[in-house]
Write a protein that holds these residues in place. Sequence first.
Motif, PDB file in Angstrom:
ATOM      1  N   ALA A  50       0.828  -1.203   0.000  1.00 30.56           N
ATOM      2  CA  ALA A  50       0.000   0.000   0.000  1.00 30.56           C
ATOM      3  C   ALA A  50       0.865   1.257   0.000  1.00 30.56           C
ATOM      4  O   ALA A  50       0.543   2.231  -0.682  1.00 30.56           O
ATOM      5  CB  ALA A  50      -0.936   0.000   1.199  1.00 30.56           C
ATOM      6  N   ALA A  51       1.959   1.257   0.731  1.00 35.76           N
ATOM      7  CA  ALA A  51       2.857   2.413   0.769  1.00 35.76           C
ATOM      8  C   ALA A  51       3.407   2.706  -0.623  1.00 35.76           C
ATOM      9  O   ALA A  51       3.500   3.861  -1.041  1.00 35.76           O
ATOM     10  CB  ALA A  51       3.987   2.176   1.763  1.00 35.76           C
ATOM     11  N   ILE A  52       3.750   1.665  -1.351  1.00 33.77           N
ATOM     12  CA  ILE A  52       4.262   1.828  -2.711  1.00 33.77           C
ATOM     13  C   ILE A  52       3.167   2.374  -3.626  1.00 33.77           C
ATOM     14  O   ILE A  52       3.416   3.246  -4.461  1.00 33.77           O
ATOM     15  CB  ILE A  52       4.855   0.506  -3.230  1.00 33.77           C
ATOM     16  N   ARG A  53       1.941   1.904  -3.445  1.00 32.09           N
ATOM     17  CA  ARG A  53       0.817   2.415  -4.255  1.00 32.09           C
ATOM     18  C   ARG A  53       0.547   3.878  -3.948  1.00 32.09           C
ATOM     19  O   ARG A  53       0.300   4.672  -4.857  1.00 32.09           O
ATOM     20  CB  ARG A  53      -0.454   1.594  -4.003  1.00 32.09           C
ATOM     21  N   TYR A  54       0.584   4.260  -2.675  1.00 32.42           N
ATOM     22  CA  TYR A  54       0.386   5.670  -2.319  1.00 32.42           C
ATOM     23  C   TYR A  54       1.480   6.535  -2.945  1.00 32.42           C
ATOM     24  O   TYR A  54       1.223   7.637  -3.408  1.00 32.42           O
ATOM     25  CB  TYR A  54       0.375   5.873  -0.803  1.00 32.42           C
ATOM     26  N   GLU A  55       2.693   6.018  -2.954  1.00 33.71           N
ATOM     27  CA  GLU A  55       3.797   6.760  -3.554  1.00 33.71           C
ATOM     28  C   GLU A  55       3.565   6.938  -5.056  1.00 33.71           C
ATOM     29  O   GLU A  55       3.695   8.043  -5.590  1.00 33.71           O
ATOM     30  CB  GLU A  55       5.113   6.037  -3.302  1.00 33.71           C
ATOM     31  N   LYS A  56       3.221   5.856  -5.711  1.00 31.29           N
ATOM     32  CA  LYS A  56       3.049   5.861  -7.166  1.00 31.29           C
ATOM     33  C   LYS A  56       1.839   6.695  -7.597  1.00 31.29           C
ATOM     34  O   LYS A  56       1.923   7.479  -8.538  1.00 31.29           O
ATOM     35  CB  LYS A  56       2.888   4.422  -7.644  1.00 31.29           C
ATOM     36  N   LEU A  57       0.720   6.536  -6.898  1.00 34.86           N
ATOM     37  CA  LEU A  57      -0.521   7.174  -7.321  1.00 34.86           C
ATOM     38  C   LEU A  57      -0.785   8.537  -6.684  1.00 34.86           C
ATOM     39  O   LEU A  57      -1.435   9.386  -7.296  1.00 34.86           O
ATOM     40  CB  LEU A  57      -1.706   6.246  -7.026  1.00 34.86           C
ATOM     41  N   MET A  58      -0.296   8.739  -5.467  1.00 32.83           N
ATOM     42  CA  MET A  58      -0.626   9.962  -4.744  1.00 32.83           C
ATOM     43  C   MET A  58       0.566  10.882  -4.504  1.00 32.83           C
ATOM     44  O   MET A  58       0.404  12.006  -4.052  1.00 32.83           O
ATOM     45  CB  MET A  58      -1.265   9.607  -3.387  1.00 32.83           C
ATOM     46  N   GLY A  59       1.774  10.396  -4.750  1.00 33.05           N
ATOM     47  CA  GLY A  59       2.957  11.227  -4.574  1.00 33.05           C
ATOM     48  C   GLY A  59       3.475  11.315  -3.153  1.00 33.05           C
ATOM     49  O   GLY A  59       4.320  12.159  -2.851  1.00 33.05           O
ATOM     50  N   ILE A  60       2.982  10.449  -2.270  1.00 35.70           N
ATOM     51  CA  ILE A  60       3.479  10.419  -0.887  1.00 35.70           C
ATOM     52  C   ILE A  60       4.677   9.470  -0.844  1.00 35.70           C
ATOM     53  O   ILE A  60       4.521   8.295  -1.172  1.00 35.70           O
ATOM     54  CB  ILE A  60       2.401   9.921   0.090  1.00 35.70           C
ATOM     55  N   PRO A  61       5.851   9.946  -0.471  1.00 39.19           N
ATOM     56  CA  PRO A  61       7.010   9.045  -0.407  1.00 39.19           C
ATOM     57  C   PRO A  61       6.730   7.863   0.519  1.00 39.19           C
ATOM     58  O   PRO A  61       6.175   8.027   1.605  1.00 39.19           O
ATOM     59  CB  PRO A  61       8.126   9.918   0.160  1.00 39.19           C
ATOM     60  N   ARG A  62       7.110   6.686   0.072  1.00 38.79           N
ATOM     61  CA  ARG A  62       6.815   5.475   0.856  1.00 38.79           C
ATOM     62  C   ARG A  62       7.416   5.525   2.241  1.00 38.79           C
ATOM     63  O   ARG A  62       6.853   5.007   3.182  1.00 38.79           O
ATOM     64  CB  ARG A  62       7.253   4.228   0.105  1.00 38.79           C
ATOM     65  N   TRP A  63       8.571   6.159   2.393  1.00 36.22           N
ATOM     66  CA  TRP A  63       9.219   6.212   3.710  1.00 36.22           C
ATOM     67  C   TRP A  63       8.428   7.050   4.696  1.00 36.22           C
ATOM     68  O   TRP A  63       8.592   6.909   5.901  1.00 36.22           O
ATOM     69  CB  TRP A  63      10.661   6.700   3.602  1.00 36.22           C
ATOM     70  N   GLU A  64       7.541   7.948   4.204  1.00 33.46           N
ATOM     71  CA  GLU A  64       6.691   8.721   5.122  1.00 33.46           C
ATOM     72  C   GLU A  64       5.693   7.789   5.813  1.00 33.46           C
ATOM     73  O   GLU A  64       5.421   7.940   6.989  1.00 33.46           O
ATOM     74  CB  GLU A  64       5.932   9.789   4.355  1.00 33.46           C
ATOM     75  N   LEU A  65       5.127   6.872   5.041  1.00 28.26           N
ATOM     76  CA  LEU A  65       4.121   5.971   5.586  1.00 28.26           C
ATOM     77  C   LEU A  65       4.753   4.732   6.237  1.00 28.26           C
ATOM     78  O   LEU A  65       4.178   4.176   7.162  1.00 28.26           O
ATOM     79  CB  LEU A  65       3.161   5.529   4.472  1.00 28.26           C
ATOM     80  N   ARG A  66       5.897   4.316   5.721  1.00 30.34           N
ATOM     81  CA  ARG A  66       6.585   3.132   6.233  1.00 30.34           C
ATOM     82  C   ARG A  66       8.076   3.438   6.338  1.00 30.34           C
ATOM     83  O   ARG A  66       8.826   3.197   5.401  1.00 30.34           O
ATOM     84  CB  ARG A  66       6.380   1.945   5.290  1.00 30.34           C
TER      85      ARG A  66
END
Length: 69
Positions: A50-66
């Motif tokens: 999900a973190a990777i999907r948020y990064e790819k689709l929403m522009g949130i860096p994965r390290w922010e969420l995980r």
Amino acid sequence: MQAYKNQLMKTVKEIFERYGVTRAECQRRGISYQTANAHWLGLRVVSAKAAIRYEKLMGIPRWELRPDL
């Protein structure tokens, strides 16, 4: 591990707000509203996938969420 989950759950809403991400926008871009809502409310921990999907689709860096990624 539980402390990590609690810390993560408390910050997902803040992270979404910081990046201007709404649950409705997630749905429009291909992330289910139910999943985004569960993360937003802290009912589910953001998985690595999900973190990777948020990064790819929403522009949130994965390290922010995980931070472990």
